[in-house]
Design a protein around this motif. Structure first.
Motif, PDB file in Angstrom:
ATOM      1  N   LYS A 125     -11.054 -13.035  -9.166  1.00  0.00           N
ATOM      2  CA  LYS A 125     -12.288 -12.511  -9.764  1.00  0.00           C
ATOM      3  C   LYS A 125     -13.256 -12.116  -8.654  1.00  0.00           C
ATOM      4  O   LYS A 125     -13.586 -12.929  -7.789  1.00  0.00           O
ATOM      5  N   CYS A 126     -13.700 -10.858  -8.709  1.00  0.00           N
ATOM      6  CA  CYS A 126     -14.582 -10.309  -7.668  1.00  0.00           C
ATOM      7  C   CYS A 126     -15.883  -9.813  -8.286  1.00  0.00           C
ATOM      8  O   CYS A 126     -15.874  -9.157  -9.329  1.00  0.00           O
ATOM      9  N   LEU A 127     -16.976 -10.111  -7.618  1.00  0.00           N
ATOM     10  CA  LEU A 127     -18.299  -9.687  -8.061  1.00  0.00           C
ATOM     11  C   LEU A 127     -18.917  -8.833  -6.964  1.00  0.00           C
ATOM     12  O   LEU A 127     -19.104  -9.309  -5.840  1.00  0.00           O
ATOM     13  N   MET A 128     -19.199  -7.568  -7.259  1.00  0.00           N
ATOM     14  CA  MET A 128     -19.828  -6.699  -6.270  1.00  0.00           C
ATOM     15  C   MET A 128     -21.290  -7.112  -6.102  1.00  0.00           C
ATOM     16  O   MET A 128     -21.994  -7.355  -7.081  1.00  0.00           O
ATOM     17  N   LEU A 129     -21.731  -7.208  -4.855  1.00  0.00           N
ATOM     18  CA  LEU A 129     -23.128  -7.517  -4.545  1.00  0.00           C
ATOM     19  C   LEU A 129     -23.579  -6.500  -3.513  1.00  0.00           C
ATOM     20  O   LEU A 129     -23.210  -6.587  -2.341  1.00  0.00           O
ATOM     21  N   THR A 130     -24.368  -5.514  -3.949  1.00  0.00           N
ATOM     22  CA  THR A 130     -24.629  -4.353  -3.110  1.00  0.00           C
ATOM     23  C   THR A 130     -26.003  -3.759  -3.375  1.00  0.00           C
ATOM     24  O   THR A 130     -26.691  -4.154  -4.327  1.00  0.00           O
ATOM     25  N   VAL A 131     -26.400  -2.808  -2.533  1.00  0.00           N
ATOM     26  CA  VAL A 131     -27.671  -2.104  -2.738  1.00  0.00           C
ATOM     27  C   VAL A 131     -27.454  -0.805  -3.504  1.00  0.00           C
ATOM     28  O   VAL A 131     -28.417  -0.164  -3.930  1.00  0.00           O
ATOM     29  N   TYR A 132     -26.198  -0.407  -3.697  1.00  0.00           N
ATOM     30  CA  TYR A 132     -25.912   0.907  -4.261  1.00  0.00           C
ATOM     31  C   TYR A 132     -25.992   0.916  -5.786  1.00  0.00           C
ATOM     32  O   TYR A 132     -25.425   0.053  -6.453  1.00  0.00           O
ATOM     33  N   GLU A 133     -26.681   1.928  -6.325  1.00  0.00           N
ATOM     34  CA  GLU A 133     -26.809   2.078  -7.774  1.00  0.00           C
ATOM     35  C   GLU A 133     -26.170   3.373  -8.275  1.00  0.00           C
ATOM     36  O   GLU A 133     -26.292   3.700  -9.448  1.00  0.00           O
ATOM     37  N   GLU A 134     -25.469   4.112  -7.389  1.00  0.00           N
ATOM     38  CA  GLU A 134     -24.865   5.376  -7.800  1.00  0.00           C
ATOM     39  C   GLU A 134     -23.718   5.131  -8.774  1.00  0.00           C
ATOM     40  O   GLU A 134     -22.905   4.224  -8.591  1.00  0.00           O
ATOM     41  N   SER A 135     -23.652   5.975  -9.812  1.00  0.00           N
ATOM     42  CA  SER A 135     -22.633   5.813 -10.852  1.00  0.00           C
ATOM     43  C   SER A 135     -21.229   5.816 -10.270  1.00  0.00           C
ATOM     44  O   SER A 135     -20.366   5.037 -10.694  1.00  0.00           O
ATOM     45  N   GLU A 136     -20.966   6.690  -9.295  1.00  0.00           N
ATOM     46  CA  GLU A 136     -19.624   6.795  -8.728  1.00  0.00           C
ATOM     47  C   GLU A 136     -19.176   5.474  -8.123  1.00  0.00           C
ATOM     48  O   GLU A 136     -18.037   5.033  -8.325  1.00  0.00           O
TER      49      GLU A 136
END
Length: 229
Positions: free
Chosen positions: A90-101
């Motif tokens: 199980k992986c949870l993305m934690l990022t600053v990016y909000e782009e749909s792509e």
């Protein structure tokens, strides 16, 4: 990475977390927040995807916190490779990016959730627990983009759900590259019947070629799998 600092005594119910983040200060803060919270333990942290690919199969975490923009291989590619060998991970993305792509590429790669780095410590810990328990947490702005995307898919891009069971069979075989005569043989139908089914498929999906129909089938199949996961 400093494995020794993460070997704290903890109950068996503790959620084991691995962090993949290239920014040293962010990674350090996350380690402190997780290890300072009852019921959570950071079992390891990595600066690069390449290090994570080597270490995570050994660490056997409950949840991986993954950044996207990493030196070398990015976080989305890392998840794809990890999940190929560890499909239950199980992986949870934690990022600053909000782009749909980036959001949808992450979900297609197998991410269980997607949070922005401005998420509070309490929100992050709750999301980690949700992912461990089979949930798919997302920051509110990310969730709105996902909902908007699927609404747009439903309104502007006809779904394969409009096809009959027989038409879905034909489309699946088309997507595999089979010729009409082979599809007819596979389904014990005449070539003329297959041609009629294909005509109906094109009409319902608003496409004009085998390639477009196959692309739509594969795209929607991928999204169904990502939502199921």
């Amino acid at each position: 990475m400093n494995p020794a600092r993460h070997k704290n005594s903890s109950p068996t119910t503790t959620i084991k977390v691995v962090i993949v983040e290239d920014a040293t200060w962010i990674r350090g803060n996350l380690v402190r927040e997780i290890n300072g919270s009852p019921g959570f333990r950071c079992v390891n942290d990595y600066r690069t995807a390449e290090e994570a690919l080597r270490g995570i199969p050994i660490d056997q975490p409950d949840v991986v916190l993954m950044d996207i923009n990493l030196p070398g291989m990015n976080g989305v590619e890392c998840i794809q490779q990890l999940r190929a060998d560890l499909p239950e991970l199980k992986c949870l993305m934690l990022t600053v990016y909000e782009e749909s792509e980036k959001i949808f590429n992450s979900l297609l790669a197998g991410a269980s959730g997607y949070l922005l780095k401005r998420t509070s410590t309490a929100g992050l810990l709750e999301a980690i627990q949700q992912v461990r328990d089979g949930g798919s947490p997302m920051s509110s702005s990310i969730a709105r983009k996902v909902v908007a995307y699927f609404n747009e898919m439903g309104a502007a891009k006809p779904s394969t759900a409009a096809l009959s069971p027989r038409e879905l069979q034909v489309l699946e075989l088309l997507a595999k590259g089979m010729a009409y005569k082979n599809i007819a043989s596979e389904l014990s139908l005449s070539i003329e019947t297959i041609r009629m089914n294909v005509k109906h498929i094109y009409s319902k999906l608003h496409v004009h070629s085998r390639g477009e129909a196959a692309a739509k089938y594969l795209q929607q199949s991928q999204f169904r799998r990502s939502v199921k996961d």
